[in-house]
Design a protein around this motif. Structure first.
Motif, short mmCIF file in Angstrom:
data_model
loop_
_atom_site.label_atom_id
_atom_site.label_comp_id
_atom_site.label_asym_id
_atom_site.label_seq_id
_atom_site.Cartn_x
_atom_site.Cartn_y
_atom_site.Cartn_z
N VAL A 74 0.87 -1.17 0.00
CA VAL A 74 0.00 0.00 0.00
C VAL A 74 0.91 1.23 0.00
O VAL A 74 1.50 1.56 1.03
N PRO A 75 1.06 1.89 -1.15
CA PRO A 75 1.94 3.06 -1.21
C PRO A 75 1.46 4.17 -0.28
O PRO A 75 0.26 4.28 -0.01
N GLU A 76 2.37 5.00 0.19
CA GLU A 76 2.03 6.08 1.11
C GLU A 76 0.96 6.99 0.54
O GLU A 76 0.07 7.46 1.27
N VAL A 77 1.00 7.23 -0.76
CA VAL A 77 0.02 8.13 -1.37
C VAL A 77 -1.40 7.59 -1.23
O VAL A 77 -2.37 8.35 -1.20
N ALA A 78 -1.55 6.27 -1.11
CA ALA A 78 -2.88 5.68 -0.95
C ALA A 78 -3.56 6.20 0.31
O ALA A 78 -4.75 6.53 0.30
N TRP A 79 -2.79 6.29 1.40
CA TRP A 79 -3.37 6.77 2.66
C TRP A 79 -3.83 8.22 2.53
O TRP A 79 -4.86 8.60 3.07
N GLN A 80 -3.07 9.02 1.79
CA GLN A 80 -3.45 10.42 1.58
C GLN A 80 -4.71 10.51 0.73
O GLN A 80 -5.62 11.30 1.03
N LEU A 81 -4.78 9.71 -0.32
CA LEU A 81 -5.96 9.71 -1.17
C LEU A 81 -7.20 9.28 -0.38
O LEU A 81 -8.27 9.88 -0.51
#
Length: 195
Positions: A74-81
């Motif tokens: 789960v890439p870090e950007v996924a959590w932001q999205l």
């Protein structure tokens, strides 16, 4: 949760644990669901929807931890999205985690898998108690319009599942709002597939 939702939760879990298929209200529209780790149940959903099995289905998870156990990376950007998207957000990730034992039928030809971290209280609790991702696909025959409310659902769908939730049948939203869908690849690159 209401008394009706608690009853639905108990009945849904019993059906899902024995490999059955349910019809339930989601954070978007009414959905057909099953245990994402049960290939036979997933195949039943494809048959019920009369949908080509080349079109992968999405799954719901009920917590951040469950998402991390379901997806290999789960890439870090996924959590932001996930945090900043106002609409329900389905993300297509590169691959499920091998230990998650996700049914192969839920993966696209490139191995990717669509997952939504649901914010709906009922769906999240169902996923957490099942302790597995929950398949979530619109409650319609493939090619037909997705139902806006319970009364719009085709009788063939209702008759083809093992349990139909009783809660929220009277809700009449003005329009069905499907989730936003994004494809997210390693390195944090993402593409909007459905706004």
């Amino acid at each position: 949760m209401t008394e009706a939702q608690n009853l639905d939760l108990k009945e849904c879990l019993a059906v899902l644990r024995r490999g059955g298929v349910i019809l339930y209200p989601t954070d978007t529209i009414w959905g057909i669901g099953c245990d994402a780790c049960c290939p036979e149940a997933v195949r039943r959903i494809f048959e019920l929807k009369q949908r080509a099995d080349a079109k992968a289905l999405i799954s719901l998870v009920g917590s951040e931890g469950q998402l991390e156990r379901t997806i290999a990376d789960v890439p870090e950007v996924a959590w932001q999205l996930i945090e900043y998207n106002e609409k329900p957000l389905t993300i297509v990730y590169d691959a499920p985690a091998p230990m998650a034992r996700i049914a192969a039928e839920l993966q696209a030809s490139d191995g990717s898998m669509g997952v939504r971290l649901t914010r709906d209280e009922f769906c999240a609790e169902l996923c957490r108690r099942l302790n597995r991702p929950l398949v979530s696909t619109s409650a319609n025959i493939s090619g037909h319009t997705a139902p806006v409310c319970f009364s719009d659902i085709d009788a063939r769908i209702i008759d083809g599942v093992d349990y139909v939730c009783t809660a929220r049948r009277d809700e009449r939203p003005e329009q069905a709002v499907p989730s936003t869908v994004m494809r997210l690849s390693g390195g944090g690159l993402f593409k909007v597939l459905r706004p």
